[in-house]
Design a protein around this motif. Structure first.
Motif, PDB file in Angstrom:
ATOM      1  N   LYS A  65       0.953  -1.133  -0.162  1.00 54.74           N
ATOM      2  CA  LYS A  65      -0.024  -0.011  -0.035  1.00 54.74           C
ATOM      3  C   LYS A  65       0.794   1.282   0.267  1.00 54.74           C
ATOM      4  N   VAL A  66       0.923   1.998  -0.930  1.00 55.80           N
ATOM      5  CA  VAL A  66       1.634   3.131  -1.200  1.00 55.80           C
ATOM      6  C   VAL A  66       0.986   4.000  -2.295  1.00 55.80           C
ATOM      7  N   ARG A  67       0.999   5.517  -2.029  1.00 53.47           N
ATOM      8  CA  ARG A  67       0.397   6.273  -3.220  1.00 53.47           C
ATOM      9  C   ARG A  67       1.356   6.466  -4.439  1.00 53.47           C
ATOM     10  N   CYS A  68       0.648   6.349  -5.570  1.00 54.04           N
ATOM     11  CA  CYS A  68       1.466   6.574  -6.880  1.00 54.04           C
ATOM     12  C   CYS A  68       1.419   7.971  -7.073  1.00 54.04           C
ATOM     13  N   PRO A  69       2.648   8.415  -7.039  1.00 50.27           N
ATOM     14  CA  PRO A  69       2.600  10.035  -7.356  1.00 50.27           C
ATOM     15  C   PRO A  69       2.047  10.691  -8.621  1.00 50.27           C
ATOM     16  N   GLY A  72      -2.208   8.730  -8.301  1.00 48.98           N
ATOM     17  CA  GLY A  72      -2.819   8.451  -6.851  1.00 48.98           C
ATOM     18  C   GLY A  72      -3.404   7.187  -6.367  1.00 48.98           C
ATOM     19  N   HIS A  73      -3.318   6.100  -7.290  1.00 55.43           N
ATOM     20  CA  HIS A  73      -3.719   4.707  -6.737  1.00 55.43           C
ATOM     21  C   HIS A  73      -3.071   4.444  -5.661  1.00 55.43           C
ATOM     22  N   ASP A  74      -3.554   3.711  -4.763  1.00 54.74           N
ATOM     23  CA  ASP A  74      -2.848   3.233  -3.508  1.00 54.74           C
ATOM     24  C   ASP A  74      -2.110   1.939  -3.446  1.00 54.74           C
ATOM     25  N   ARG A  75      -2.046   0.993  -4.597  1.00 53.46           N
ATOM     26  CA  ARG A  75      -1.175  -0.186  -4.530  1.00 53.46           C
ATOM     27  C   ARG A  75      -0.353  -0.318  -5.779  1.00 53.46           C
ATOM     28  N   THR A  95       6.011  -0.035  -8.972  1.00 51.12           N
ATOM     29  CA  THR A  95       5.230  -0.078 -10.099  1.00 51.12           C
ATOM     30  C   THR A  95       3.824   0.227  -9.840  1.00 51.12           C
ATOM     31  N   CYS A  96       3.291   1.126 -10.058  1.00 49.48           N
ATOM     32  CA  CYS A  96       1.718   1.236  -9.864  1.00 49.48           C
ATOM     33  C   CYS A  96       1.117   0.101 -10.588  1.00 49.48           C
ATOM     34  N   THR A  97       0.178  -0.386  -9.770  1.00 50.79           N
ATOM     35  CA  THR A  97      -0.733  -1.560 -10.338  1.00 50.79           C
ATOM     36  C   THR A  97      -1.778  -0.968 -11.199  1.00 50.79           C
ATOM     37  N   ASP A  98      -1.982   0.326 -11.318  1.00 49.02           N
ATOM     38  CA  ASP A  98      -3.188   0.975 -12.055  1.00 49.02           C
ATOM     39  C   ASP A  98      -2.496   1.392 -13.512  1.00 49.02           C
ATOM     40  N   CYS A  99      -1.607   2.403 -13.175  1.00 50.94           N
ATOM     41  CA  CYS A  99      -1.296   3.058 -14.496  1.00 50.94           C
ATOM     42  C   CYS A  99       0.219   2.767 -14.790  1.00 50.94           C
ATOM     43  N   ASP A 100       1.059   1.800 -14.173  1.00 51.16           N
ATOM     44  CA  ASP A 100       2.387   1.329 -14.503  1.00 51.16           C
ATOM     45  C   ASP A 100       3.568   2.301 -14.377  1.00 51.16           C
TER      46      ASP A 100
END
Length: 108
Positions: A65-69, A72-75, A95-100
């Protein structure tokens, strides 16, 4: 690969003998022993990119659980690598699991 019994340097072949380029020592070659040696000659050292398109995200690595800069996704998937001196902490790569989006965190 053969190493010199006298000085420990790597030897090279010269006809029917192994010869040390450091101290000049020689020893006879043994064809049976050489046949058992492993060589990298003719091996494919770069197999190219790995296709990860059919691999589920859960199989790629752990998430946290970490916020993507970026979005803003949280994983994010993460890995840790030692890229600085051994007495310093590891660097965390995310590596953001939503936007890579990829980013890193260092301890200061």
């Amino acid at each position: 690969m053969e190493f010199c019994d006298e000085c420990g340097s790597m030897m090279h072949t010269e006809g029917s003998e192994w010869e040390c380029s450091s101290c000049g020592a020689t020893k006879p070659r043994d064809s049976a022993e050489e046949a058992a040696m492993t060589t990298t000659q003719g091996q494919d050292m770069d197999s190219g990119p790995v296709d990860m398109s059919e691999v589920d995200d859960e199989e790629i690595g752990p998430t946290t659980k970490v916020r993507c800069p970026e979005c803003g996704h949280d994983r994010a998937r993460y890995e840790m690598k030692q890229i600085r001196a051994a007495d310093e902490s590891e660097t965390r790569f995310f590596t953001c699991t939503d936007c890579d989006h990829k980013w890193r965190e260092d301890d200061h």
